[in-house]
Design a protein around this motif. Structure first.
Motif, PDB file in Angstrom:
ATOM      1  N   TRP A 199       0.519   7.821   8.049  1.00  0.00           N
ATOM      2  CA  TRP A 199       1.881   7.592   7.608  1.00  0.00           C
ATOM      3  C   TRP A 199       2.824   8.784   7.381  1.00  0.00           C
ATOM      4  O   TRP A 199       3.968   8.471   7.362  1.00  0.00           O
ATOM      5  CB  TRP A 199       1.448   7.160   5.820  1.00  0.00           C
ATOM      6  CG  TRP A 199       1.012   8.200   5.294  1.00  0.00           C
ATOM      7  CD1 TRP A 199      -0.175   8.652   4.787  1.00  0.00           C
ATOM      8  CD2 TRP A 199       1.967   8.941   4.153  1.00  0.00           C
ATOM      9  NE1 TRP A 199      -0.243   9.407   3.809  1.00  0.00           N
ATOM     10  CE2 TRP A 199       1.180   9.797   3.388  1.00  0.00           C
ATOM     11  CE3 TRP A 199       3.382   9.204   4.257  1.00  0.00           C
ATOM     12  CZ2 TRP A 199       1.487  10.768   2.613  1.00  0.00           C
ATOM     13  CZ3 TRP A 199       3.854   9.896   3.347  1.00  0.00           C
ATOM     14  CH2 TRP A 199       3.145  10.739   2.888  1.00  0.00           C
ATOM     15  N   GLY A 207       2.597  -0.935   8.428  1.00  0.00           N
ATOM     16  CA  GLY A 207       1.686  -0.200   7.781  1.00  0.00           C
ATOM     17  C   GLY A 207       0.351  -1.013   7.762  1.00  0.00           C
ATOM     18  O   GLY A 207      -0.610  -0.656   7.058  1.00  0.00           O
ATOM     19  N   ASN A 256       0.749  -1.193  -0.010  1.00  0.00           N
ATOM     20  CA  ASN A 256       0.157   0.085  -0.014  1.00  0.00           C
ATOM     21  C   ASN A 256       0.849   1.059  -0.025  1.00  0.00           C
ATOM     22  O   ASN A 256       1.868   1.438   0.637  1.00  0.00           O
ATOM     23  CB  ASN A 256      -0.972   0.045   1.290  1.00  0.00           C
ATOM     24  CG  ASN A 256      -0.088  -0.134   2.394  1.00  0.00           C
ATOM     25  OD1 ASN A 256       0.545  -1.093   2.598  1.00  0.00           O
ATOM     26  ND2 ASN A 256      -0.724   0.580   3.359  1.00  0.00           N
ATOM     27  N   TRP A 284      -3.723   3.591   9.210  1.00  0.00           N
ATOM     28  CA  TRP A 284      -2.428   3.736   8.854  1.00  0.00           C
ATOM     29  C   TRP A 284      -2.632   4.839   7.572  1.00  0.00           C
ATOM     30  O   TRP A 284      -1.690   5.800   7.494  1.00  0.00           O
ATOM     31  CB  TRP A 284      -1.921   2.652   8.230  1.00  0.00           C
ATOM     32  CG  TRP A 284      -0.481   2.895   7.542  1.00  0.00           C
ATOM     33  CD1 TRP A 284      -0.368   2.719   6.253  1.00  0.00           C
ATOM     34  CD2 TRP A 284       0.736   3.166   8.158  1.00  0.00           C
ATOM     35  NE1 TRP A 284       1.160   3.094   5.976  1.00  0.00           N
ATOM     36  CE2 TRP A 284       1.631   3.448   7.078  1.00  0.00           C
ATOM     37  CE3 TRP A 284       1.061   3.724   9.632  1.00  0.00           C
ATOM     38  CZ2 TRP A 284       3.050   4.036   7.330  1.00  0.00           C
ATOM     39  CZ3 TRP A 284       2.233   4.084   9.694  1.00  0.00           C
ATOM     40  CH2 TRP A 284       3.439   4.239   8.742  1.00  0.00           C
ATOM     41  N   ASN A 285      -3.188   4.995   6.664  1.00  0.00           N
ATOM     42  CA  ASN A 285      -3.507   5.958   5.586  1.00  0.00           C
ATOM     43  C   ASN A 285      -3.688   7.483   6.095  1.00  0.00           C
ATOM     44  O   ASN A 285      -3.292   8.099   5.405  1.00  0.00           O
ATOM     45  CB  ASN A 285      -4.478   5.605   4.744  1.00  0.00           C
ATOM     46  CG  ASN A 285      -4.169   4.351   3.865  1.00  0.00           C
ATOM     47  OD1 ASN A 285      -2.947   4.048   3.654  1.00  0.00           O
ATOM     48  ND2 ASN A 285      -5.276   3.696   3.328  1.00  0.00           N
ATOM     49  N   ASP A 286      -4.430   7.446   7.615  1.00  0.00           N
ATOM     50  CA  ASP A 286      -4.382   8.986   7.998  1.00  0.00           C
ATOM     51  C   ASP A 286      -2.930   9.090   8.832  1.00  0.00           C
ATOM     52  O   ASP A 286      -3.234  10.259   9.436  1.00  0.00           O
ATOM     53  CB  ASP A 286      -5.601   8.784   8.747  1.00  0.00           C
ATOM     54  CG  ASP A 286      -6.774   8.654   7.878  1.00  0.00           C
ATOM     55  OD1 ASP A 286      -7.575   7.957   8.420  1.00  0.00           O
ATOM     56  OD2 ASP A 286      -6.757   9.261   6.923  1.00  0.00           O
ATOM     57  N   ASN A 317       1.364   5.724  -0.228  1.00  0.00           N
ATOM     58  CA  ASN A 317       0.691   7.081   0.009  1.00  0.00           C
ATOM     59  C   ASN A 317       1.726   7.892  -0.487  1.00  0.00           C
ATOM     60  O   ASN A 317       2.881   7.726  -0.458  1.00  0.00           O
ATOM     61  CB  ASN A 317       0.483   7.275   1.552  1.00  0.00           C
ATOM     62  CG  ASN A 317      -0.539   6.295   2.042  1.00  0.00           C
ATOM     63  OD1 ASN A 317      -1.908   6.654   2.007  1.00  0.00           O
ATOM     64  ND2 ASN A 317      -0.430   5.122   2.673  1.00  0.00           N
TER      65      ASN A 317
END
Length: 130
Positions: A111, A102, A56, A107-109, A58
């Motif tokens: 990283w 991750g 994944n 996690w996407n908020d 970002n």
């Protein structure tokens, strides 16, 4: 000894390209999330990109469409391909690892937060100048 070492920085003209490399020794990068950060003089360190153990990815809005992060598991490296470089990309670039790979919730908020990472390289200078 567990280490991260960045390389590939240098001086480039606007519109040029560089590829940064983050090499790990003493551990396998594939099990970690790897983040790329940068810090310009007088500014805070900011997240540029990350790649999780599952692949994944970002990117910061400022580099989306210009930078590409990738892994080479065999070489135990993570790369940051930087194209169409701009003056404002000038900074010291760091790679760092995050131990959960991750996979953590949200996690996407998170990283891009330096506090999520616990091992850092020494940095490589990128200078974009006419």
């Amino acid at each position: 000894q567990l280490r991260l070492v960045e390389s590939g920085g240098g001086l480039v003209q606007p519109g040029g390209s560089l590829r940064l490399s983050c090499a790990a020794s003493g551990f396998q990068l594939q099990y970690y999330a790897v983040g790329w950060f940068r810090q310009a003089p007088g500014k805070e360190r900011e997240g540029v990109s990350s790649i999780g153990a599952s692949g994944n990815i970002n990117y910061a809005d400022s580099v989306l469409g210009r930078f590409t992060v990738s892994r080479d598991i065999a070489l135990n490296r993570v790369y940051l391909q930087m194209n169409n470089l701009k003056l404002e990309d000038t900074a010291i670039y760091y790679c760092a690892t995050e131990g959960s790979g991750g996979f953590g919730v949200g996690w996407n908020d998170r990283w891009f937060q330096t506090t999520e990472y616990d091992r850092w390289g020494q940095g490589t200078q990128v200078t974009v100048s006419p």
